[in-house]
Design a protein around this motif. Structure first.
Motif, PDB file in Angstrom:
ATOM      1  N   TYR A   3      70.648  53.832  61.534  1.00  0.00           N
ATOM      2  CA  TYR A   3      71.841  54.508  62.036  1.00  0.00           C
ATOM      3  C   TYR A   3      73.012  53.546  62.041  1.00  0.00           C
ATOM      4  N   LEU A   4      74.185  54.057  61.725  1.00  0.00           N
ATOM      5  CA  LEU A   4      75.411  53.309  61.919  1.00  0.00           C
ATOM      6  C   LEU A   4      75.887  53.547  63.348  1.00  0.00           C
ATOM      7  N   GLU A   5      76.296  52.471  64.007  1.00  0.00           N
ATOM      8  CA  GLU A   5      76.717  52.553  65.402  1.00  0.00           C
ATOM      9  C   GLU A   5      78.199  52.195  65.496  1.00  0.00           C
ATOM     10  N   PHE A   6      78.962  53.062  66.170  1.00  0.00           N
ATOM     11  CA  PHE A   6      80.392  52.839  66.339  1.00  0.00           C
ATOM     12  C   PHE A   6      80.713  52.874  67.833  1.00  0.00           C
ATOM     13  N   LYS A   7      81.141  51.725  68.351  1.00  0.00           N
ATOM     14  CA  LYS A   7      81.557  51.646  69.742  1.00  0.00           C
ATOM     15  C   LYS A   7      83.061  51.902  69.784  1.00  0.00           C
ATOM     16  N   ILE A   8      83.433  53.073  70.288  1.00  0.00           N
ATOM     17  CA  ILE A   8      84.815  53.528  70.247  1.00  0.00           C
ATOM     18  C   ILE A   8      85.419  53.449  71.646  1.00  0.00           C
ATOM     19  N   THR A   9      86.472  52.682  71.757  1.00  0.00           N
ATOM     20  CA  THR A   9      87.252  52.650  72.989  1.00  0.00           C
ATOM     21  C   THR A   9      88.413  53.628  72.836  1.00  0.00           C
ATOM     22  N   CYS A  10      88.606  54.502  73.851  1.00  0.00           N
ATOM     23  CA  CYS A  10      89.663  55.505  73.757  1.00  0.00           C
ATOM     24  C   CYS A  10      90.055  55.971  75.153  1.00  0.00           C
ATOM     25  N   LEU A  11      91.172  56.675  75.246  1.00  0.00           N
ATOM     26  CA  LEU A  11      91.574  57.284  76.500  1.00  0.00           C
ATOM     27  C   LEU A  11      90.566  58.356  76.904  1.00  0.00           C
ATOM     28  N   GLU A  12      90.305  58.456  78.202  1.00  0.00           N
ATOM     29  CA  GLU A  12      89.246  59.342  78.681  1.00  0.00           C
ATOM     30  C   GLU A  12      89.459  60.789  78.278  1.00  0.00           C
ATOM     31  N   GLU A  13      90.723  61.250  78.282  1.00  0.00           N
ATOM     32  CA  GLU A  13      90.970  62.663  77.990  1.00  0.00           C
ATOM     33  C   GLU A  13      90.710  63.042  76.537  1.00  0.00           C
ATOM     34  N   PHE A  30      75.552  60.694  70.761  1.00  0.00           N
ATOM     35  CA  PHE A  30      76.686  60.075  71.440  1.00  0.00           C
ATOM     36  C   PHE A  30      76.260  59.556  72.805  1.00  0.00           C
ATOM     37  N   LEU A  31      76.909  58.497  73.233  1.00  0.00           N
ATOM     38  CA  LEU A  31      76.686  57.940  74.564  1.00  0.00           C
ATOM     39  C   LEU A  31      78.045  57.683  75.196  1.00  0.00           C
ATOM     40  N   GLU A  32      78.296  58.307  76.338  1.00  0.00           N
ATOM     41  CA  GLU A  32      79.540  58.060  77.062  1.00  0.00           C
ATOM     42  C   GLU A  32      79.456  56.692  77.733  1.00  0.00           C
ATOM     43  N   THR A  33      80.550  55.940  77.662  1.00  0.00           N
ATOM     44  CA  THR A  33      80.619  54.625  78.272  1.00  0.00           C
ATOM     45  C   THR A  33      81.856  54.550  79.176  1.00  0.00           C
ATOM     46  N   ASP A  34      81.987  53.444  79.898  1.00  0.00           N
ATOM     47  CA  ASP A  34      83.164  53.267  80.748  1.00  0.00           C
ATOM     48  C   ASP A  34      84.443  53.178  79.919  1.00  0.00           C
ATOM     49  N   GLU A  35      84.326  52.697  78.695  1.00  0.00           N
ATOM     50  CA  GLU A  35      85.499  52.482  77.852  1.00  0.00           C
ATOM     51  C   GLU A  35      85.773  53.630  76.890  1.00  0.00           C
ATOM     52  N   GLY A  36      84.770  54.454  76.613  1.00  0.00           N
ATOM     53  CA  GLY A  36      84.954  55.528  75.644  1.00  0.00           C
ATOM     54  C   GLY A  36      83.632  56.153  75.266  1.00  0.00           C
ATOM     55  N   ALA A  39      79.068  56.211  69.228  1.00  0.00           N
ATOM     56  CA  ALA A  39      78.735  57.318  68.329  1.00  0.00           C
ATOM     57  C   ALA A  39      77.819  56.813  67.225  1.00  0.00           C
ATOM     58  N   TYR A  40      76.850  57.661  66.842  1.00  0.00           N
ATOM     59  CA  TYR A  40      75.819  57.259  65.887  1.00  0.00           C
ATOM     60  C   TYR A  40      75.697  58.280  64.760  1.00  0.00           C
ATOM     61  N   ALA A  41      75.612  57.744  63.528  1.00  0.00           N
ATOM     62  CA  ALA A  41      75.467  58.604  62.349  1.00  0.00           C
ATOM     63  C   ALA A  41      74.370  58.047  61.455  1.00  0.00           C
ATOM     64  N   PRO A  42      73.506  58.928  60.909  1.00  0.00           N
ATOM     65  CA  PRO A  42      72.499  58.458  59.951  1.00  0.00           C
ATOM     66  C   PRO A  42      73.196  57.829  58.745  1.00  0.00           C
ATOM     67  N   GLU A  43      72.778  56.630  58.372  1.00  0.00           N
ATOM     68  CA  GLU A  43      73.479  55.899  57.313  1.00  0.00           C
ATOM     69  C   GLU A  43      73.551  56.673  55.992  1.00  0.00           C
ATOM     70  N   SER A  65      90.218  51.947  69.574  1.00  0.00           N
ATOM     71  CA  SER A  65      89.793  50.707  68.925  1.00  0.00           C
ATOM     72  C   SER A  65      88.304  50.832  68.626  1.00  0.00           C
ATOM     73  N   LEU A  66      87.796  49.998  67.735  1.00  0.00           N
ATOM     74  CA  LEU A  66      86.464  50.256  67.171  1.00  0.00           C
ATOM     75  C   LEU A  66      85.698  48.973  66.915  1.00  0.00           C
ATOM     76  N   GLN A  67      84.394  49.033  67.219  1.00  0.00           N
ATOM     77  CA  GLN A  67      83.438  48.017  66.776  1.00  0.00           C
ATOM     78  C   GLN A  67      82.336  48.742  66.019  1.00  0.00           C
ATOM     79  N   GLU A  68      81.992  48.228  64.836  1.00  0.00           N
ATOM     80  CA  GLU A  68      81.002  48.897  63.991  1.00  0.00           C
ATOM     81  C   GLU A  68      79.767  48.026  63.827  1.00  0.00           C
ATOM     82  N   GLY A  69      78.591  48.670  63.838  1.00  0.00           N
ATOM     83  CA  GLY A  69      77.345  47.942  63.637  1.00  0.00           C
ATOM     84  C   GLY A  69      76.289  48.854  63.052  1.00  0.00           C
ATOM     85  N   LYS A  70      75.071  48.312  62.971  1.00  0.00           N
ATOM     86  CA  LYS A  70      73.949  49.086  62.431  1.00  0.00           C
ATOM     87  C   LYS A  70      72.753  48.866  63.335  1.00  0.00           C
ATOM     88  N   MET A  71      71.960  49.922  63.500  1.00  0.00           N
ATOM     89  CA  MET A  71      70.759  49.778  64.308  1.00  0.00           C
ATOM     90  C   MET A  71      69.611  50.515  63.640  1.00  0.00           C
TER      91      MET A  71
END
Length: 275
Positions: A3-13, A30-36, A39-43, A65-71
């Motif tokens: 899976y590709l993992e994207f940690k997305i920081t965004c405004l709550e609304e 998807f996983l809700e976090t304190d910052e945003g 999100a996960y997508a099959p590669e 803002s975005l951080q991208e990784g793979k898991m």
């Protein structure tokens, strides 16, 4: 499958709309976090062009803002169970997933299994809407749930004794998930898809529930008033405390008077009554 993992920081609304739009382009968890959101997508199914276009659309308004990784492949149900906590609204209602044990001492229990999301999802607006429902007599009444999401408020209306509950949402996965949750909680009604103008519900309703956002509420306020029976109640949330004046100013000329307000974490919830 990785899976590709994207940690997305965004405004709550913007969280809900980003989740909905990402689901449309192949993201399935998807996983809700304190910052945003995470999100996960099959590669193999990932559409880079569609993703970049979507991110650019929301980058400035949502402050993305975005951080991208793979898991490696993961047991989503196991991850979901580790991150999903039940909630208690005083002694009124206990909201849990199907893998949680029931709890004693509550008037009502609701079982909610959110689809494609293993975040808790128990937002301050939902908490307050449930609390307000507990203060309104639902017995034998017609209830309309606008933008029903997981269906939690419609389920609460059913548990509170409503004679008839109608619900709809604009998102297909919400409708699918809402109907699954209805089945878990013994509702025979089915959630419809579309906006309130698309669905065209036929009033009068003694109770209307709308936990959406300020702009939609302002746009649809006259429709709610038209559908509401005399002395009926309109329960609203999905906006900040600083937005209350705008909403009540819109409601007052339509014969809707504020009778109760609560706030939690700067999110407001109102009970209005039709003259």
């Amino acid at each position: 499958m990785d899976y590709l993992e994207f940690k997305i920081t965004c405004l709550e609304e913007f969280r809900e709309i980003l989740i909905a739009e990402l689901a449309e382009i192949g993201f399935d968890s998807f996983l809700e976090t304190d910052e945003g959101i995470d999100a996960y997508a099959p590669e193999p199914d990932f559409d880079r062009e569609a993703f970049d276009q979507l991110l650019e659309k929301y980058r400035l308004p949502a402050q993305v803002s975005l951080q991208e990784g793979k898991m490696p492949k993961v047991n989503w149900n196991e991850e979901w169970e580790k991150n999903y906590d039940p909630i208690a609204v005083e002694d009124l209602v206990y909201v849990r997933a199907s893998f949680h044990q029931p709890a004693a001492g509550f008037k009502h229990e609701i079982v909610i299994n959110p689809k494609m999301s293993f975040g808790t999802g128990h937002h301050a607006t939902t908490f307050q809407m449930l609390k307000h429902q507990g203060a309104i007599d639902h017995q034998g009444k017609r209830v309309l749930d606008v933008g029903s999401g997981t269906g939690i408020l419609a389920i609460m209306a059913h548990l509170c004794g409503a004679k008839e509950v109608e619900a709809f949402d604009i998102d297909e996965w919400c409708v699918e998930n809402g109907n699954e949750n209805f089945d878990l909680n013994g509702l025979s009604t089915r959630m419809d898809i579309g906006t309130i103008r698309d669905v065209n519900p036929q009033g009068p309703y003694e109770i209307i529930l709308a936990n959406i956002n300020k702009n939609v509420l302002l746009d649809e306020m006259s429709i709610y008033s038209d559908l509401l029976a005399p002395n009926g109640h309109l329960l609203l949330s999905g906006f900040y405390t600083e937005d209350v004046d705008d909403l009540t100013a819109c409601a007052k000329p339509l014969g809707l008077s504020l009778i109760q307000m609560h706030s939690k974490d700067n999110w407001a919830a109102l009970i209005l009554q039709k003259d």
